[in-house]
Design an enzyme around this catalytic site. Structure first.
Site, short mmCIF file in Angstrom:
data_model
loop_
_atom_site.label_atom_id
_atom_site.label_comp_id
_atom_site.label_asym_id
_atom_site.label_seq_id
_atom_site.Cartn_x
_atom_site.Cartn_y
_atom_site.Cartn_z
N CYS A 89 -19.93 0.30 -4.21
CA CYS A 89 -19.92 -0.45 -5.47
C CYS A 89 -21.07 -0.11 -6.40
CB CYS A 89 -19.95 -1.94 -5.18
SG CYS A 89 -18.42 -2.49 -4.42
N ASP A 104 0.86 -1.19 0.00
CA ASP A 104 0.00 0.00 0.00
C ASP A 104 0.89 1.23 0.00
OD1 ASP A 104 -3.25 0.20 0.76
OD2 ASP A 104 -2.09 2.07 0.92
N GLY A 162 -26.86 1.90 -1.60
CA GLY A 162 -25.74 2.82 -1.43
C GLY A 162 -24.47 2.01 -1.50
N PHE A 216 -16.24 -10.43 -6.20
CA PHE A 216 -17.67 -10.28 -5.96
C PHE A 216 -18.00 -10.17 -4.47
CE2 PHE A 216 -17.18 -12.58 -9.99
CZ PHE A 216 -17.93 -11.78 -10.84
#
Ligand code: UDX
Length: 440
Positions: free
Chosen positions: A260, A30, A257, A152
């Site tokens: 995604c 990161d 909301g 997913f």
């Protein structure tokens, strides 16, 4: 296998930890040193059930380590997952600057054959873009492949979803690369679909857009139910018994909301337009969804006359239960409308209050649902946390100035609430008790 995972958000960190758990050596990367430090200390920067335990175990057993150095991680690993953020730009199109930067760094660091896997939700065509960027930046002509492996997972069940996915989609134009990723996922023993890059990219958007479509569809039906005295909960239930329709994602209410659906549907609309096709069907998903909070506030206004000087209590602020995430949360829009109209807002959420407080310091944050209800003219359920299912509604009613209940998620039994003395409004539910005469 040695794997690097660039980006330690929901997708990246969960992916990294799960691959480590499956016995791989994982380097999580990161750009934020604070996140990297936290991960190396066993503290996950995001909350997900089960994530901390898995993280700590894999750190202790030295299968996982975090770093800010993507170039070194690329040199050390054969497979590099790109899971960086793709925030929406002003126009609603995803901003690919983090993907581009990761691809450039990977390109410069190539020291042998590598497989670069796009796991972030990226616009159709991004696989080719990543390939071009790596080609432009590689110093030596090392071979590489780009694979699309869409994610997913749902927030709140990210670890469980990753360990037990409904399907694993691997899109690669080179079978050698696809087989390597198949090998990585094989221990999960879940259905795998191997396809080309473009198909894998479409599968992700088509899936999310379809789920969002189901929600907007049932919300449009809810509006019709309200006008005709029908009940949307029973309608959805009866529809869902048809296995071609299914029960899931047909809960009418305040709409979707999160990080995604709103972003993905908007990006999909742009893609469809870019390819010269008609996006009307997909645009309507957002039009219907965007109207939900305003319409809900209108129902409260219709009941109270006007909102100025009234006190409205909100239960739940997170975009859905079991998360502190408030991105695109319906609560934010509802608070905005209520404040605009001069209402006083009291709110309670089990975990999301500090995040909302940073945006709306002017509303009152309460310790529990009962405190929120004190002297309220209306109580509105916004997020269906489990703890709101079993409230003592007599206590709530007695605390309120007027017993008006607005159920934004159709969590409560209308008849029971009316018997308890509440004026009850549910989204798409008949305005009186006659709705409960049909037994399903
Ligand atoms: C979603 C997809 O489910 C996941 O597969 C994808 O990878 C990322 O997007 P997530 O955003 O975590 O996951 O939330 P999800 O649980 O799917 O809910 C999305 C929103 O839809 C929530 O705001 C929820 O309240 C709303 N929703 C869901 C409804 O309004 N009605 C429903 O019937 C279902």
């Amino acid at each position: 296998m040695k794997i690097a995972v660039a980006g330690t958000g929901y997708v990246g960190l969960v992916t990294g930890v799960v691959f480590a758990e499956l016995g791989n050596e994982v380097i999580c990367v990161d750009i934020d040193p604070a996140k990297v430090d936290a991960i190396n200390k066993g503290q996950s920067p995001i909350y997900e059930p089960g994530l901390d335990e898995l993280l700590q175990r894999n750190l202790e057993e030295e299968r996982l380590i975090a770093t800010t150095d993507l170039a070194q991680a690329t040199r050390d690993c054969e497979v590099i997952f790109i899971c960086v953020g793709t925030p929406p730009t002003e126009t609603g199109e995803p901003d690919l600057k983090y993907v581009d930067a990761a691809a450039a760094t990977i390109g410069r660091a190539l020291n042998g054959y590598k497989i670069i896997v796009n796991k972030s939700t990226v616009p159709i065509g991004t696989g080719d873009r990543v390939r071009r960027i790596i080609e432009q930046h590689r110093a030596e002509p090392h071979d590489f492949d780009v694979v699309s492996n869409p994610e997913f997972l749902r927030e709140g069940s990210a670890v469980a979803d990753t360990l037990n996915p409904d399907r694993i989609v691997i899109g690669a134009d080179n079978p050698r690369a696809a087989m390597k990723i198949v090998e990585l996922y094989a221990p999960l023993e879940r259905p795998m679909l191997i396809t080309n890059l473009a198909t894998a990219e479409i599968i992700k958007y088509a899936s999310n857009t379809f789920l969002a479509l189901k929600i907007s569809f049932i919300n449009a039906i809810a509006d019709l139910c309200e006008r005709t005295g029908a009940d949307v909960v029973q309608t959805a239930k009866a529809m869902g018994y048809d296995p071609r329709i299914g029960q899931a994602f047909l809960q009418a209410g305040l709409g979707f909301g999160g990080s995604c659906f709103p972003k993905d549907v908007q990006a999909f609309v742009h893609t469809v337009q870019r390819y010269g096709l008609d996006p009307t069907l997909f645009e309507q998903i957002l039009v219907i969804n965007d109207a939900r909070p305003k319409q809900f506030v209108a129902r409260i206004r219709e009941r109270l006359g006007e909102l100025s000087g009234r006190t409205i209590a909100l239960l739940g602020l997170a975009f859905k239960p079991n998360t502190d995430d408030i991105r695109e949360a319906r609560s934010l829009e509802i608070i905005r409308f209520l404040l605009q109209e001069g209402a006083t807002v009291r709110a309670y959420d089990p975990v999301a209050m500090p995040r909302v407080q940073a945006i709306y310091p002017q509303i009152t944050y309460c310790r529990n649902a009962y405190e929120a209800a004190e002297n309220a003219d209306a109580l509105a359920l916004i997020t269906e946390w489990n703890e709101f299912r079993q409230l003592n509604f007599e206590r709530i009613r007695n605390a309120m100035r007027q017993p008006n209940l607005f159920d934004g998620r159709n969590l409560y039994d209308p008849q029971r609430m009316r018997k308890l003395g509440f004026y009850y409004y549910g989204v798409g539910r008949a305005a009186d008790n006659s709705d409960d005469k049909t037994m399903l």
